[in-house]
Design a protein around this motif. Structure first.
Motif, mmCIF file in Angstrom:
data_model
loop_
_atom_site.group_PDB
_atom_site.id
_atom_site.type_symbol
_atom_site.label_atom_id
_atom_site.label_comp_id
_atom_site.label_asym_id
_atom_site.label_seq_id
_atom_site.Cartn_x
_atom_site.Cartn_y
_atom_site.Cartn_z
ATOM 1 N N GLU A 1 -23.689 -51.355 -33.991
ATOM 2 C CA GLU A 1 -23.704 -50.783 -32.645
ATOM 3 C C GLU A 1 -23.467 -49.268 -32.691
ATOM 4 O O GLU A 1 -24.132 -48.507 -31.972
ATOM 5 C CB GLU A 1 -22.624 -51.455 -31.787
ATOM 6 N N VAL A 2 -22.547 -48.827 -33.545
ATOM 7 C CA VAL A 2 -22.249 -47.402 -33.649
ATOM 8 C C VAL A 2 -23.480 -46.632 -34.116
ATOM 9 O O VAL A 2 -23.831 -45.588 -33.563
ATOM 10 C CB VAL A 2 -21.058 -47.169 -34.598
ATOM 11 N N VAL A 3 -24.162 -47.146 -35.145
ATOM 12 C CA VAL A 3 -25.347 -46.461 -35.667
ATOM 13 C C VAL A 3 -26.437 -46.393 -34.605
ATOM 14 O O VAL A 3 -27.076 -45.349 -34.414
ATOM 15 C CB VAL A 3 -25.867 -47.169 -36.939
ATOM 16 N N GLU A 4 -26.657 -47.474 -33.893
ATOM 17 C CA GLU A 4 -27.704 -47.507 -32.864
ATOM 18 C C GLU A 4 -27.418 -46.506 -31.756
ATOM 19 O O GLU A 4 -28.318 -45.799 -31.290
ATOM 20 C CB GLU A 4 -27.824 -48.911 -32.286
ATOM 21 N N LYS A 5 -26.165 -46.420 -31.328
ATOM 22 C CA LYS A 5 -25.828 -45.496 -30.253
ATOM 23 C C LYS A 5 -25.860 -44.044 -30.716
ATOM 24 O O LYS A 5 -26.309 -43.152 -29.978
ATOM 25 C CB LYS A 5 -24.447 -45.848 -29.679
ATOM 26 N N LEU A 6 -25.383 -43.782 -31.940
ATOM 27 C CA LEU A 6 -25.423 -42.409 -32.442
ATOM 28 C C LEU A 6 -26.860 -41.919 -32.627
ATOM 29 O O LEU A 6 -27.149 -40.736 -32.451
ATOM 30 C CB LEU A 6 -24.680 -42.309 -33.778
ATOM 31 N N ALA A 7 -27.768 -42.818 -32.964
ATOM 32 C CA ALA A 7 -29.171 -42.434 -33.154
ATOM 33 C C ALA A 7 -29.796 -41.926 -31.860
ATOM 34 O O ALA A 7 -30.787 -41.192 -31.893
ATOM 35 C CB ALA A 7 -29.968 -43.612 -33.699
ATOM 36 N N LEU A 8 -29.230 -42.317 -30.713
ATOM 37 C CA LEU A 8 -29.748 -41.839 -29.431
ATOM 38 C C LEU A 8 -29.386 -40.375 -29.185
ATOM 39 O O LEU A 8 -30.045 -39.703 -28.386
ATOM 40 C CB LEU A 8 -29.194 -42.701 -28.289
ATOM 41 N N VAL A 9 -28.337 -39.902 -29.856
ATOM 42 C CA VAL A 9 -27.830 -38.547 -29.616
ATOM 43 C C VAL A 9 -28.116 -37.616 -30.799
ATOM 44 O O VAL A 9 -28.539 -36.475 -30.611
ATOM 45 C CB VAL A 9 -26.314 -38.582 -29.334
ATOM 46 N N VAL A 10 -27.895 -38.099 -32.011
ATOM 47 C CA VAL A 10 -28.022 -37.273 -33.212
ATOM 48 C C VAL A 10 -29.426 -37.443 -33.780
ATOM 49 O O VAL A 10 -29.807 -38.554 -34.173
ATOM 50 C CB VAL A 10 -26.976 -37.662 -34.268
ATOM 51 N N PRO A 11 -30.224 -36.386 -33.832
ATOM 52 C CA PRO A 11 -31.601 -36.523 -34.331
ATOM 53 C C PRO A 11 -31.645 -36.747 -35.836
ATOM 54 O O PRO A 11 -30.800 -36.270 -36.588
ATOM 55 C CB PRO A 11 -32.245 -35.180 -33.963
ATOM 56 N N ASN A 12 -32.639 -37.513 -36.276
ATOM 57 C CA ASN A 12 -32.915 -37.736 -37.703
ATOM 58 C C ASN A 12 -31.707 -38.294 -38.458
ATOM 59 O O ASN A 12 -31.499 -37.971 -39.621
ATOM 60 C CB ASN A 12 -33.374 -36.434 -38.371
ATOM 61 N N ILE A 13 -30.918 -39.106 -37.799
ATOM 62 C CA ILE A 13 -29.776 -39.690 -38.482
ATOM 63 C C ILE A 13 -30.260 -40.711 -39.501
ATOM 64 O O ILE A 13 -31.219 -41.452 -39.258
ATOM 65 C CB ILE A 13 -28.812 -40.348 -37.467
ATOM 66 N N ASP A 14 -29.633 -40.713 -40.657
ATOM 67 C CA ASP A 14 -29.996 -41.651 -41.720
ATOM 68 C C ASP A 14 -29.285 -42.973 -41.447
ATOM 69 O O ASP A 14 -28.075 -43.086 -41.651
ATOM 70 C CB ASP A 14 -29.590 -41.077 -43.079
#
Length: 586
Positions: free
Chosen positions: A116-129
Motif C-alpha cells: 500500500e505504501v509503494v502504491e500511494k507513494l508512486a502517485l506523488v513521487v515520479p519514477n519511483i522504483d
C-alpha cells in the motif's frame, strides 16, 4: 454466643506480657492484622514503582550519554543539513547557493502494508522504483532513504496520504542559477552537498569538508566566496564556443580569457558541458546517460593537446631572449629539412629566405626549426620549462592535467616541438605562457580568485626580458594585421595573435584530415590587457569552407572580443593611425 465471641475477638487487642511471675499472651484482632498487611502491600507497590522509575531514568541517562547508533542506510549523512557558502562572480552575481529541501525516509519496523505504501507513494513521487522501494520497506531495519530532495508540494502530498512509518528530514540542495554557463569553473556537488568538481571541490579541499564533518557549518551563514570570473563575459564566451561547435561541426570547442597583469581567469568555457543542477541524467530505462556525463570533461584545463603553431610564439621568443636572433635576422626556408627519416616542410612555403616577422606571419616550420636548432636541445627544454609549459599548472582548479613530453629529447624532438608537435600541454597553460610574452616578461600563475596587481606582482616570476616581450608584441601585432590573425581582427580594438593548426593524434598516429585548431590572441596590442585563447577540436568545416585555425579558431576570437571588450572596459579607437610597426628595416 459464638457470633458475640467472634466480634469480640475481632475487636480485641490484648497484650499479655510475660513477667517474672506471670505469662502473657497476645491477642491481635483481625482488623488490626488487615491494616498491617495493607500497609505492607502499599509499601511494596511504592517500592516497585520507585524501582521502575529508577530503571527508566537510568536507561534515559544512558541513552543521553551514548553515541547515536546509525544504520547502514544512513551512512555519512549526519551532516546533510550543513550549509555551503554562496559562490559569486567578481561583480557579486550569484553562481551557487543552498536551498532548503526535505528528503523522504521510512522506518520499516512501523510499516504495516508495504504494498500500500509503494502504491500511494508512486502517485506523488515520479519514477519511483517499485521493487527497490518495496525491498527497503520489508527490510525491518531502523532507517531507509526512499527519495532525496523533494519539493514542498511533494512533501505536502505525501503528508496528506497519512502513511505510518514515513518521515522527512531537512536537507540542503545546491542550486546553480546560471545552469551550464560556468559549470566547469563552479563545478557541482553530490546529493550530500559535498563538492565533487570545480571550485566546489576546491572549497572542500580548503577545510570546508572538515567543518561540515564537525557540524560547525550547520545552519550557519558563511561568507560568500568570490571568483575572478565575470558572469557577463562568461556567458558570451560559452555562447560563442557552443555556436562554433555546431556551425563548424566539431567534436568540441572552448575558450579562456586571462588578465595579463594579474593572471585572473575572467572566463573559461568548454563544450560539450553539463548542467550542474543535474550532473547525472537518467535515461527512460533508468540507466545513467554516459554521453551526457562526457560534458564533465573540461578541455581547457583538464586535457592536453599538441597546440600546433601557437608554440612558434615561444620558439621565436626563446631565440630572441637568448640573443640567437633579432627581428632583423633572416633564416633560410627555401627547402624542406630532412631529419631522422622525417621531412619537415612548410604548409604554404615561400621557398625563400624569410625574416623573423615573415617566419611568424607565414607560420614557417622550417624557419622555426632553424631557430630551435640555434638554441639547442637543453636550452629549448629549459625555456619551455621556465614558461611552465612542461609541468603541471599551479592553480585552484582541481583535476588539472599534466603535460606530456618526450622522455629523452633528441634533435628531432626539439625541431618538431618548435612548431607545436611532440609536446602536449593544456590550453590554459598555453594562454598563461602567452600572457608572459605580452606583459613585459612576468609569469603569473592563473587564479580563479580575485587578485590585485600588487598581489600578482609579488607572486610573479620574470621569465623573459622586457625587450623580448616588446618584440613579441610587435610580432603578434604584425601577424594580426598581415598574417593569419586577420580573421580575429576587430575594428577599433587592435587584436594580435597566432594561429595553430595541428594534425590530431588518434591512436598514437597523426590523422592527416582531422585537425585540432587553436588561436591565441592579445588585445589591445598597444598595451595588451587580455589574452584570449580559443580551441576547436576536429571541425569538419569553417569560414569559407576552410578547416584550419584561420577559418575556425580565429573567427571565434573575433566574435568573443567584439562582444566582451566593452564589458572589460576596453575603449574602441576608430580613425586613429595604426601603431608604428617599422621596428625593423627590410
Amino acid at each position: 454466643m459464638i457470633s458475640f465471641v467472634i466480634r469480640l475477638k475481632s475487636r480485641a487487642h490484648f497484650v499479655v506480657k510475660q513477667g517474672r511471675n506471670a505469662e502473657r499472651e497476645a491477642f491481635i484482632g483481625t482488623n488490626a492484622r488487615r491494616r498491617k498487611q495493607a500497609r505492607l502491600r502499599v509499601a511494596i507497590v511504592i517500592a516497585a514503582f520507585c524501582a521502575i522509575y529508577l530503571a527508566v531514568g537510568v536507561r534515559l541517562l544512558q541513552y543521553g550519554l551514548s553515541e547515536p547508533i546509525l544504520s547502514a542506510s544512513i551512512g555519512g549523512n549526519v551532516d546533510a543539513v550543513a550549509s555551503r557558502p554562496n559562490i559569486v562572480d567578481r561583480n557579486g552575481e550569484l553562481l551557487a547557493t543552498d536551498l532548503n529541501m526535505v528528503s523522504l525516509y521510512a522506518d520499516p519496523r512501523r510499516i504495516i502494508d508495504a504494498d500500500e505504501v509503494v502504491e500511494k507513494l508512486a502517485l506523488v513521487v515520479p519514477n519511483i522504483d517499485w521493487s527497490d522501494t518495496h525491498r527497503k520497506l520489508r527490510s525491518q531495519t531502523a532507517f531507509q532513504w526512499l527519495r532525496r530532495q523533494l519539493t514542498p508540494k511533494q512533501q505536502a502530498d505525501i503528508l496528506a496520504l497519512g502513511l505510518p512509518g514515513i518521515g522527512f528530514r531537512p536537507e540542503k540542495r545546491r542550486f546553480y542559477p546560471g545552469g551550464a554557463t560556468a559549470s566547469h569553473i563552479v563545478g557541482h556537488v553530490n546529493v550530500d552537498n559535498q563538492g565533487l568538481a570545480g571550485m566546489e571541490r576546491y572549497l572542500d579541499q580548503q577545510g570546508l569538508a572538515d567543518l561540515r564533518a564537525s557540524g560547525l557549518t550547520d545552519d550557519t551563514r558563511l561568507a560568500p566566496v568570490t571568483l575572478s570570473i565575470d558572469l557577463r563575459v562568461q556567458n558570451i564566451v560559452r555562447d560563442v564556443v557552443a555556436r562554433a561547435m555546431t556551425d563548424y561541426e566539431a567534436e568540441a570547442a572552448g575558450a579562456v580569457i586571462l588578465d595579463v597583469e594579474t593572471g585572473e581567469v575572467l572566463a573559461m568555457a568548454s563544450v560539450p558541458d553539463y548542467d550542474p543542477n543535474e550532473p547525472s541524467r537518467m535515461l527512460p530505462d533508468g540507466t545513467v546517460d554516459k554521453a551526457y556525463e562526457k560534458g564533465w570533461f573540461n578541455r581547457i584545463s583538464n586535457a592536453t593537446f599538441e597546440m600546433g603553431s601557437t608554440f612558434k610564439s615561444f620558439t621565436l621568443a626563446m631565440g630572441l631572449d637568448e640573443g640567437k636572433i633579432s627581428l632583423n635576422s633572416v633564416v633560410d626556408a627555401s627547402r624542406p629539412i630532412r631529419m631522422g627519416g622525417f621531412t619537415i616542410r612548410d604548409f604554404k612555403g615561400k621557398n625563400r629566405p624569410l625574416s623573423i616577422p615573415e617566419v611568424f606571419q607565414y607560420s614557417s616550420n622550417i624557419g622555426t626549426a632553424a631557430v630551435a636548432d640555434m638554441v639547442g636541445i637543453d636550452g629549448h627544454r629549459e625555456f619551455l620549462t621556465r614558461l611552465g609549459l612542461l609541468s603541471k599548472l599551479d592553480t585552484e582548479m582541481p583535476g588539472v592535467a599534466t603535460p606530456t613530453q618526450p622522455q629523452t629529447w633528441k634533435k628531432i624532438n626539439s625541431v618538431t616541438i618548435s612548431f607545436g608537435h611532440g609536446v602536449a600541454t593544456t590550453p590554459l597553460q598555453t594562454a598563461v605562457a602567452a600572457a608572459a610574452l605580452m606583459n613585459g616578461g612576468y609569469l603569473h600563475q592563473p587564479t580563479f580568485l580575485p587578485r590585485s596587481k600588487e598581489e600578482a606582482q609579488a607572486l610573479a616570476r620574470r621569465v623573459i626580458k622586457e625587450k623580448t616581450s616588446a618584440e613579441m608584441r610587435f610580432l603578434y601585432d604584425w601577424n594580426g594585421q598581415k598574417g593569419s590573425g586577420r580573421g580575429a581582427q576587430v575594428e577599433g580594438f587592435h587584436v594580435g595573435g597566432k594561429t595553430g593548426t595541428a594534425d590530431k593524434v588518434i591512436n598514437g598516429r597523426y590523422a592527416k584530415n582531422i585537425n585540432f585548431n587553436a588561436f591565441v590572441a592579445a588585445f589591445p596590442m598597444d598595451k595588451p590587457r587580455y589574452i584570449v585563447l580559443s580551441i576547436i577540436d576536429a571541425p569538419r568545416t569553417g569560414e569559407r569552407g576552410g578547416r584550419t585555425a584561420a577559418s575556425t579558431a580565429a573567427p571565434m576570437i573575433q566574435a568573443i572580443i567584439r562582444r566582451v571588450a566593452p564589458l572589460l572596459g576596453v575603449k574602441p579607437r576608430f580613425g586613429e593611425p595604426e601603431a608604428e610597426m617599422l621596428l625593423v628595416d627590410y
